[in-house]
Design an enzyme around this catalytic site. Structure first.
Site, PDB file in Angstrom:
ATOM      1  N   TYR A 134     -21.939   2.048 -43.571  1.00  0.00           N
ATOM      2  CA  TYR A 134     -21.693   3.337 -43.330  1.00  0.00           C
ATOM      3  C   TYR A 134     -20.522   3.963 -44.566  1.00  0.00           C
ATOM      4  CZ  TYR A 134     -21.154   8.530 -40.941  1.00  0.00           C
ATOM      5  OH  TYR A 134     -21.615   9.582 -40.613  1.00  0.00           O
TER       6      TYR A 134
ATOM      7  N   SER B 132     -18.670  12.294 -45.147  1.00  0.00           N
ATOM      8  CA  SER B 132     -18.254  11.269 -43.776  1.00  0.00           C
ATOM      9  C   SER B 132     -16.636  11.365 -44.474  1.00  0.00           C
ATOM     10  CB  SER B 132     -18.514  10.238 -43.559  1.00  0.00           C
ATOM     11  OG  SER B 132     -17.407  10.078 -41.810  1.00  0.00           O
TER      12      SER B 132
ATOM     13  N   LYS C  35     -20.974   7.063 -47.395  1.00  0.00           N
ATOM     14  CA  LYS C  35     -20.826   8.103 -47.787  1.00  0.00           C
ATOM     15  C   LYS C  35     -20.145   8.070 -48.471  1.00  0.00           C
ATOM     16  CE  LYS C  35     -23.039   9.990 -43.794  1.00  0.00           C
ATOM     17  NZ  LYS C  35     -23.583  10.960 -44.318  1.00  0.00           N
TER      18      LYS C  35
END
Length: 242
Positions: free
Chosen positions: A154, A141, A158
């Site tokens: 997150y 991401s 990632k």
């Protein structure tokens, strides 16, 4: 089983995963669609593929369960004879400011994306190394490349996938295996249902949200003979955000 490529897509029942599964099926691959909970969505994805003349199957397992994942991957290889392409797409979000983030939300996001990367990729790579060929593409991401307030879990997951993939690429190149990463920006999926989309669009040079198919096409390219000399790379699909 014919000599068509077998592609395993984790988290393949919806969103970017669904688009990736369709893209490979349209190109003639046999697609194994992994899912954890949403069986109806997985069935719908397979139904779309078959309606377009493609072939595949669904396979339920939780990528955070290491033993179960290894058993299911072993079953896929035993049944189909091969896995030629692995797309690590499974992931979840649990956004919050770090100081307010429950430990369970940190663990959930890290265990699914980064733990899942380990749990799925290792048994698949053992098979690929024996046959001296294979491609792994993991979906990261833009959050793994630039700061994103409220997504420390997150972003960590990632960014970890990006770093792990770069290192892994150097280890397995001698086996004829390529490892790359695709890092999408804001893409039209269920994940952005509650995001301030109009505000975020102001930070995207192209001024629009991406479509899952735009990510899927890049993934398929990286797995094609046209990308045969590309490994250890991160391809951003984000409209110019980073």
């Amino acid at each position: 089983m014919s000599e068509e490529n077998v592609v395993l897509v984790t988290g393949g029942s919806r969103g970017i995963g669904r688009a990736i599964a369709r893209e490979f099926a349209d190109a003639g691959a046999y697609v194994v669609i992994n899912y954890r909970q949403r069986g109806e969505a997985a069935e719908a994805t397979l139904g779309e593929i078959e309606a377009r003349g493609g072939r595949g199957e669904i396979c339920r397992f939780d990528v955070t369960d290491r033993a179960l994942t290894e058993r299911e991957i072993g079953g896929i290889i035993s049944r189909l004879g091969r896995i030629d392409v692995l797309v690590n797409n499974a992931g979840v979000t649990a956004d919050n400011l770090f100081l307010m983030m429950p430990a369970r939300d940190w663990d959930l996001v890290i265990d699914t994306a980064l733990g899942g990367f380990f749990n799925v990729t290792k048994p698949v790579l053992r098979h690929m190394a024996r046959k001296k060929s294979g491609v792994v593409v993991s979906i990261a991401s833009v959050a793994g490349l630039v700061a994103n307030r409220g997504q420390t879990n997150y972003s960590a997951a990632k960014a970890g996938i990006i770093a792990a993939s770069r290192s892994l690429a150097t280890e397995v190149a001698r086996f004829g295996i390529r490892v790359n990463v695709v890092a999408p920006g804001l893409v039209e999926t269920e994940m952005i249902a509650h995001a301030p989309v109009e505000m975020i669009k102001g930070f995207i040079p192209m001024g629009r949200i991406g479509q899952p198919e735009e990510v899927a096409r890049v993934v398929r390219f990286l797995c094609s003979p046209a990308a045969s000399y590309i490994t250890g790379q991160v391809i951003s699909v984000n409209g110019g955000m980073a």
